[in-house]
Write a protein that holds these residues in place. Structure first.
Motif, mmCIF file in Angstrom:
data_model
loop_
_atom_site.group_PDB
_atom_site.id
_atom_site.type_symbol
_atom_site.label_atom_id
_atom_site.label_comp_id
_atom_site.label_asym_id
_atom_site.label_seq_id
_atom_site.Cartn_x
_atom_site.Cartn_y
_atom_site.Cartn_z
ATOM 1 N N LEU A 1 9.523 -4.511 5.820
ATOM 2 C CA LEU A 1 9.994 -3.394 4.969
ATOM 3 C C LEU A 1 9.545 -3.810 3.358
ATOM 4 O O LEU A 1 9.612 -3.048 2.505
ATOM 5 C CB LEU A 1 11.411 -3.280 4.784
ATOM 6 N N CYS A 2 9.006 -5.224 3.386
ATOM 7 C CA CYS A 2 8.835 -5.702 1.914
ATOM 8 C C CYS A 2 7.246 -6.162 1.564
ATOM 9 O O CYS A 2 7.012 -6.143 0.375
ATOM 10 C CB CYS A 2 9.700 -6.776 1.409
ATOM 11 N N CYS B 1 5.784 -8.821 1.770
ATOM 12 C CA CYS B 1 5.637 -10.256 1.122
ATOM 13 C C CYS B 1 4.811 -11.070 2.224
ATOM 14 O O CYS B 1 4.362 -12.155 1.731
ATOM 15 C CB CYS B 1 6.947 -10.924 1.278
ATOM 16 N N ILE C 1 -1.345 -9.375 -3.557
ATOM 17 C CA ILE C 1 -2.784 -9.495 -3.713
ATOM 18 C C ILE C 1 -3.391 -9.349 -2.207
ATOM 19 O O ILE C 1 -4.407 -8.817 -2.139
ATOM 20 C CB ILE C 1 -2.786 -11.229 -4.143
ATOM 21 N N ILE D 1 -4.169 3.986 -4.257
ATOM 22 C CA ILE D 1 -3.280 2.729 -4.554
ATOM 23 C C ILE D 1 -1.746 2.904 -3.969
ATOM 24 O O ILE D 1 -1.403 2.018 -3.536
ATOM 25 C CB ILE D 1 -3.471 2.532 -5.999
ATOM 26 N N ASP D 2 -1.298 3.967 -4.267
ATOM 27 C CA ASP D 2 0.301 4.257 -3.982
ATOM 28 C C ASP D 2 0.242 4.087 -2.474
ATOM 29 O O ASP D 2 1.032 3.205 -1.943
ATOM 30 C CB ASP D 2 0.705 5.670 -4.334
ATOM 31 N N MET E 1 -0.126 0.308 -1.370
ATOM 32 C CA MET E 1 0.926 -0.733 -1.972
ATOM 33 C C MET E 1 2.251 -0.311 -1.888
ATOM 34 O O MET E 1 2.775 -1.359 -2.304
ATOM 35 C CB MET E 1 0.411 -0.604 -3.419
ATOM 36 N N SER E 2 2.543 0.993 -1.320
ATOM 37 C CA SER E 2 4.023 1.131 -1.422
ATOM 38 C C SER E 2 4.788 0.357 -0.212
ATOM 39 O O SER E 2 5.953 0.075 -0.511
ATOM 40 C CB SER E 2 4.076 2.640 -1.255
ATOM 41 N N LEU F 1 7.271 -4.217 -1.897
ATOM 42 C CA LEU F 1 8.381 -4.385 -2.737
ATOM 43 C C LEU F 1 7.855 -5.511 -3.992
ATOM 44 O O LEU F 1 7.501 -6.504 -3.724
ATOM 45 C CB LEU F 1 9.302 -4.728 -2.320
ATOM 46 N N ARG G 1 10.493 -6.796 -6.801
ATOM 47 C CA ARG G 1 11.835 -6.767 -7.582
ATOM 48 C C ARG G 1 11.812 -6.958 -8.735
ATOM 49 O O ARG G 1 12.455 -6.714 -9.673
ATOM 50 C CB ARG G 1 12.864 -7.893 -6.761
ATOM 51 N N GLY H 1 9.550 -5.848 -10.709
ATOM 52 C CA GLY H 1 9.089 -4.533 -11.268
ATOM 53 C C GLY H 1 7.519 -4.777 -11.941
ATOM 54 O O GLY H 1 7.331 -4.282 -12.838
ATOM 55 N N TYR I 1 5.069 -3.287 -10.979
ATOM 56 C CA TYR I 1 4.020 -2.288 -10.329
ATOM 57 C C TYR I 1 2.965 -1.733 -11.384
ATOM 58 O O TYR I 1 1.842 -1.615 -10.843
ATOM 59 C CB TYR I 1 4.954 -1.177 -9.775
ATOM 60 N N SER I 2 3.232 -1.334 -12.428
ATOM 61 C CA SER I 2 2.251 -0.867 -13.455
ATOM 62 C C SER I 2 1.063 -1.818 -13.579
ATOM 63 O O SER I 2 -0.026 -1.384 -13.630
ATOM 64 C CB SER I 2 2.838 -0.155 -14.508
ATOM 65 N N ILE J 1 0.192 -4.336 -11.472
ATOM 66 C CA ILE J 1 -0.461 -4.138 -10.339
ATOM 67 C C ILE J 1 -1.581 -3.118 -10.193
ATOM 68 O O ILE J 1 -2.825 -3.299 -9.971
ATOM 69 C CB ILE J 1 0.545 -4.167 -9.105
ATOM 70 N N ARG J 2 -1.138 -1.887 -10.624
ATOM 71 C CA ARG J 2 -1.766 -0.758 -10.396
ATOM 72 C C ARG J 2 -3.247 -0.756 -11.466
ATOM 73 O O ARG J 2 -4.282 -0.749 -11.071
ATOM 74 C CB ARG J 2 -1.125 0.479 -10.885
ATOM 75 N N MET K 1 13.733 -11.474 -4.502
ATOM 76 C CA MET K 1 12.584 -11.133 -3.123
ATOM 77 C C MET K 1 12.814 -12.423 -2.271
ATOM 78 O O MET K 1 12.340 -11.953 -1.240
ATOM 79 C CB MET K 1 11.455 -11.000 -4.048
ATOM 80 N N PHE L 1 18.339 -13.113 -11.052
ATOM 81 C CA PHE L 1 18.856 -12.078 -11.327
ATOM 82 C C PHE L 1 20.551 -12.392 -11.612
ATOM 83 O O PHE L 1 21.396 -11.368 -11.593
ATOM 84 C CB PHE L 1 18.771 -10.638 -10.486
ATOM 85 N N GLY M 1 9.743 -4.897 -16.309
ATOM 86 C CA GLY M 1 10.300 -5.247 -15.251
ATOM 87 C C GLY M 1 11.670 -4.912 -15.231
ATOM 88 O O GLY M 1 12.200 -4.566 -14.196
ATOM 89 N N ILE N 1 12.340 -1.327 -14.107
ATOM 90 C CA ILE N 1 12.211 -1.006 -12.757
ATOM 91 C C ILE N 1 13.439 -1.526 -11.949
ATOM 92 O O ILE N 1 13.808 -0.885 -10.995
ATOM 93 C CB ILE N 1 10.779 -1.713 -12.324
ATOM 94 N N PHE N 2 13.588 -2.765 -12.298
ATOM 95 C CA PHE N 2 14.967 -3.364 -11.586
ATOM 96 C C PHE N 2 15.993 -2.403 -11.721
ATOM 97 O O PHE N 2 16.924 -2.188 -10.864
ATOM 98 C CB PHE N 2 15.162 -4.840 -12.246
ATOM 99 N N PHE O 1 15.832 -3.992 3.352
ATOM 100 C CA PHE O 1 15.571 -3.071 2.156
ATOM 101 C C PHE O 1 15.442 -1.303 2.537
ATOM 102 O O PHE O 1 15.158 -0.553 1.812
ATOM 103 C CB PHE O 1 14.252 -3.121 2.003
ATOM 104 N N ARG P 1 9.824 1.545 -5.221
ATOM 105 C CA ARG P 1 8.334 1.180 -4.690
ATOM 106 C C ARG P 1 7.329 1.560 -5.688
ATOM 107 O O ARG P 1 7.487 2.516 -6.811
ATOM 108 C CB ARG P 1 8.190 1.677 -3.511
ATOM 109 N N MET P 2 5.929 1.190 -5.574
ATOM 110 C CA MET P 2 5.099 1.736 -6.217
ATOM 111 C C MET P 2 4.861 3.092 -6.542
ATOM 112 O O MET P 2 4.628 3.627 -7.684
ATOM 113 C CB MET P 2 3.606 1.125 -5.836
ATOM 114 N N ASN P 3 4.984 3.814 -5.392
ATOM 115 C CA ASN P 3 4.863 5.483 -5.557
ATOM 116 C C ASN P 3 6.029 6.013 -6.390
ATOM 117 O O ASN P 3 5.822 7.121 -6.643
ATOM 118 C CB ASN P 3 4.544 5.833 -4.229
ATOM 119 N N ARG Q 1 5.389 4.847 -15.083
ATOM 120 C CA ARG Q 1 4.731 3.982 -16.236
ATOM 121 C C ARG Q 1 5.666 3.781 -17.445
ATOM 122 O O ARG Q 1 6.387 4.321 -17.751
ATOM 123 C CB ARG Q 1 3.508 4.876 -16.779
#
Ligand code: FES
Ligand code: FES
Lengths: 160, 717
Positions: A43-44, A46, A106, A124-125, A128-129, A132, A134, A136, A138-139, A141-142, B346, B398, B630, B633-634, B656, B663-665, B669
């Protein structure tokens, strides 16, 4: 009978039950702790590694399913062109925060670019989706994936 | 590129640091009378003018780092402060995690060795620059003595002391021994901001290289000779005990070494975690659930609602709120509810312990090393000075890694073993045995006059007090200042009443969560302000502007947010913009504008977030941007999905899939705009998280006219 795995180009022996997930063979038996544990349930992301070039969740991959396939982990991803570009872009754009998810990010990004040198946002979505973050990131990474894609072009290479 | 050298516990020994202290007669932190040479791991003797900086004869600069890195970039920003004043390139500074020691390494604001409250930068700003400047001054004095010239003729640059007139220079390493014999100056001159070459300029994070190639060592990655790995299962109901345990099948799993029964948990110790977990899953355990067996979210809600009928302890009062409300031209009332939240860092919780020869070594990523040491000592039955905490990188925290329950548990397991053990929690264990962000009930009421100005404001907060457990003296006369922080927002209301009703639950543990009291109250205040704006028919941004405290910084942030977000540009139907504004207790001011679209199916998308932040002096600007991005998003994960619920005393979420994160999708921005004001840097680790839920909730209202008064948003749509 120990299992023989090909990891980052080397043959390694793992003496464990066949249903042992590759993640724990790497981390606890072989001492390769770059590949991370985050959920143990696919699910993550990692724990992402490459199995014959395909981004694969190591926590869901029993060692007896790998056979002779070539495994690449974050420790060896810089041996691939896409992996090197992704790592460079990650540094250039300061993607990392706590960093715990980043080996998996990566590996997913490198597999994406190896198969699809110019992915669209939707692609990409899609790729990469499953990863996860935590913290944040993501932007970034994109943006870093787009940059890594551009780093492939000779024009960029001379501009470096 | 420098790398933190303390991986695998090679930090400076506690003794090395203390022996310097003893040699100089104690009191190393400030006002040190003499410097003393210390043996450093770099081999040759060096120079350590204080507990933070050490310069070896080979020129290596080592910073003993009292703040931990959990993603916030402190491992780069704090070295920048030292390097700036010491006049060395940033890359010349090597980091070591500090050992547990409140005397030497406490956060001067918290009074303990903690990394929390977004306070590191504020706490480090002065002492770290002073530490660098002290070392620089002494190195210059050493060179001047060597050359027999006036120190005023010498300057420091790039790791050298330079004498321009005679064109001579000496490297710091070559001066270290001489500098160590000089008295430590009581007064040093800090650089003027106009002379900064590092502070305020974007610097690459020093921890990135190790974090992209798999070599960074988190607590999870610690490995020791002879170490075994344990998986654990604690009672699913807090306070429960093992009634019976059948471990016959578990013992047959290949690689299993021991099965350890604690009072409230069972652990399987094995050669690797997969074997431990496989065996754990075969255990037949019956639990005696104890007094919390009947606990549920419905009960919690009922109890909070009932407690809200009581009068609270007054946190803020002015004028005559009740009178003004009674006489108001227009009145508004609302109840806002916030759910329990897990931290879900994480990296699942873990801790490695070795008890040997009457000592206890602990490898763990902790936000509070000295608390970790005390807890481990108590669990091990040892005096504190026989417990060493080897702090590691934190894979997120956190607030969770400020607690010590996993350390106590790991020590209890290690007491039954004669080898090191790494105890690793599953994701489900991590989610179900957290110290949850409390659930809160909030009662709001406000009066407006004919011109749409707020004449009265009432806010009652009901919830438990993690602060009373954490820092008892901070709670005076029953008032938890954190529970009511930001309870009137950045606004000035002539008649106001804020009070707090403490309501503790015993069926779960509550703790601090990114943004603490601010995160909770900003959602409530910024949503209710929006309601009042709508009730008075005023644009919500303009409404806020009219009620701001008289502070030009607040206005500047709000105005720039209006401009950068295109606040007045119309959006298509089904889309909307919402704003939030906050000033957190660290001093940082942040406005966020969220743009959302709601489809006919009801599904919500956050399309774009514009953030404007004023956090005072900027140290590493790109890190500020990254922290806001970040944090947003959190906070968005919590706003959209976050809630822990209980049934029959048990947490209903696990992995999760049931405790979802953005998630990214789904990630918008986040454009961050910085305003630099003031001379002090304020923290930014929490602000982004605090402001996003109300911005999104207000945008939902703008899009479809639905007011969100309960989080997560998806539970109230
Ligand atoms: S640990 Fe494998 S997907 Fe999360
Ligand atoms: S960088 Fe911390 S979880 Fe992604």
């Amino acid at each position: 009978m120990p299992y023989r795995l090909t990891i980052n180009g080397e043959t390694r022996e793992v003496d464990a039950d066949g249903d042992t997930p590759l993640l724990w063979a790497l981390r606890d038996i072989l001492g390769m702790t770059g590949t991370k544990f985050g959920c143990g349930a696919g699910l993550c992301g990692c724990c992402t590694v490459h199995v014959d070039g395909v981004a694969t969740r190591a926590c869901q991959t029993p060692i007896d399913s790998v056979g002779t396939a070539g495994i690449v982990t974050v420790e060896g991803v810089d041996r691939t062109d896409a992996g090197r570009r992704v790592q460079q872009a990650w540094i250039d754009l300061e993607v990392v925060q706590c960093g715990y998810c980043q080996p998996g990010q990566i590996m997913s990004a490198a597999a994406l670019l190896a198969g699809n040198p110019e992915p669209s946002d939707a692609e990409i979505d899609e790729a990469m989706s499953g990863n996860l973050c935590r913290c944040g990131t993501y932007s970034r990474i994109r943006d870093a994936i787009r940059r890594a894609a551009r780093l492939a072009k000779p024009a960029m290479e001379t501009a470096q | 590129m420098t790398t933190p050298a303390a991986r695998r516990g090679h930090g400076p020994s506690r003794r090395a640091v203390l022996s310097a202290g003893i040699a100089v007669g104690g009191g190393l932190l400030v006002g040190v009378p003499l410097a003393a040479p210390v043996l450093s791991k770099d081999g040759p003797a060096g120079f350590a003018p204080n507990a933070f900086v050490r310069i070896a004869r080979n020129g290596t600069v080592t910073l003993t780092m009292p703040y931990v890195e959990m993603g916030q970039g402190t491992y780069t920003a704090v070295p920048m402060l030292i390097a700036e004043e010491l006049e060395v390139p940033l890359a010349a500074v090597t980091l070591e995690h500090a050992p547990a020691d409140d005397m030497l390494y406490r956060n001067p604001i918290m009074g303990a060795q903690e990394t929390d409250g977004s306070l590191s930068m504020r706490a480090a700003w002065e002492p770290m620059r002073r530490a660098g400047a002290t070392a620089r001054t002494m190195l210059v004095a050493a060179a001047a003595a060597e050359w027999r010239v006036d120190a005023a003729e010498c300057r420091a640059a790039e790791g050298f002391v330079v004498h321009d007139r005679t064109r001579r220079r000496i490297a710091y390493g070559d001066l270290a021994e001489r500098a160590a014999t000089l008295p430590v100056p009581q007064q040093v001159t800090l650089k003027d901001a106009s002379a900064f070459t590092l502070i305020g300029r974007p610097q690459k994070r020093l921890d990135s290289a190790d974090k992209i190639n798999g070599t960074a060592i988190f607590g999870m990655d610690v490995r020791l000779p002879g170490m075994k790995i344990a998986a654990v299962m604690a009672s699913p109901v807090l306070g429960g005990r093992i009634a019976s345990l059948d471990d016959r099948e578990a013992r047959r799993v290949t690689g299993v070494r021991e099965i350890i029964r604690l009072d409230d948990a069972v652990a399987v110790v094995a050669d690797h975690w997969a074997a431990a977990k496989k065996a754990l899953d075969t255990l037949a355990v019956t639990w005696d659930d104890g007094p919390n067996a009947g606990f549920s979210t419905a009960r919690l809600k009922g109890e909070l609602d009932a407690a809200s009928q009581r009068d609270g302890v007054v946190g803020d009062e002015a004028g005559d709120e009740a009178g003004a409300f009674a006489g108001a031209a227009r009145r508004a009332e609302a109840i806002y509810r916030l759910p329990l939240l897990a931290h879900a860092a994480m990296e699942p919780l873990n801790c490695t312990v070795h008890l040997h020869g009457g000592r206890c070594d602990v490898w763990v990523g902790t936000q509070a090393a000295s608390r970790a040491q005390a807890a481990a000592a108590a669990a091990a039955g040892l005096p504190q000075d026989l417990v060493a905490i080897h702090n590691q990188y934190l894979g997120g925290s956190f607030g969770r890694r400020a607690e010590t329950d996993n350390i106590v548990q790991a020590v209890s397991i290690a007491r039954r073993l004669d080898h090191p053990v790494k105890v690793v929690w599953s994701r489900e264990e991590d989610t179900q045995h957290d110290f949850y962000r409390p659930a809160y009930h909030n009662t709001l009421r406000a009066g407006l006059d004919r011109d749409g100005r707020v004449t009265s404001w009432f806010h009652r907060v009901v919830g438990p007090s993690p602060l009373a457990r954490w820092l008892p003296p901070a709670v005076q006369n029953g008032l938890d200042p954190d529970a009511v922080t930001s309870a009137t927002g950045p606004y000035q209301f002539p008649n106001r009443h804020v009070d707090y009703v403490r309501h503790e639950e015993h069926a779960f543990r509550s703790g601090f969560w990114r943004g603490v009291g601010t995160t909770h109250n900003v959602f409530v205040v910024e949503s209710f302000i929006d309601e009042l704006a709508m009730a008075s028919g005023t644009d919500p941004l303009e409404f806020r502007r009219r009620h701001l405290r008289d502070d030009p910084r607040l206005r500047a942030v709000l105005d720039l947010a209006a401009e950068k977000s295109g606040w007045s540009k119309p959006l298509p139907p089904g889309s909307g913009r919402g704003i939030s504004l906050l000033q957190d207790f660290g001093g940082t001011i942040l406005a966020q504008v969220a743009e959302v679209s709601v489809e006919d199916s009801g599904s919500l998308r956050v399309d774009r977030v514009t953030a404007v932040v004023d956090c005072g002096k900027l140290v590493n600007p790109d890190t500020v941007i990254a922290q806001i991005q970040g944090g947003v998003i959190f906070g968005l994960s919590a706003a959209l999905y976050g809630q822990i619920t209980f049934s029959e005393g048990r947490v209903e979420q696990g992995n999760f899939d049931s405790y979802a994160a953005v998630r990214m999708n789904e990630a918008p921005r986040v454009a961050v705009h910085l305003i630099e004001s003031g001379a002090m840097p304020f923290g930014v680790g929490e602000s982004g998280t605090s402001g996003i839920a109300p911005a999104v909730a207000n945008a939902v209202y703008a899009a479809i006219g639905k007011r969100i008064r309960q989080l997560p948003i998806t539970s109230d749509m």
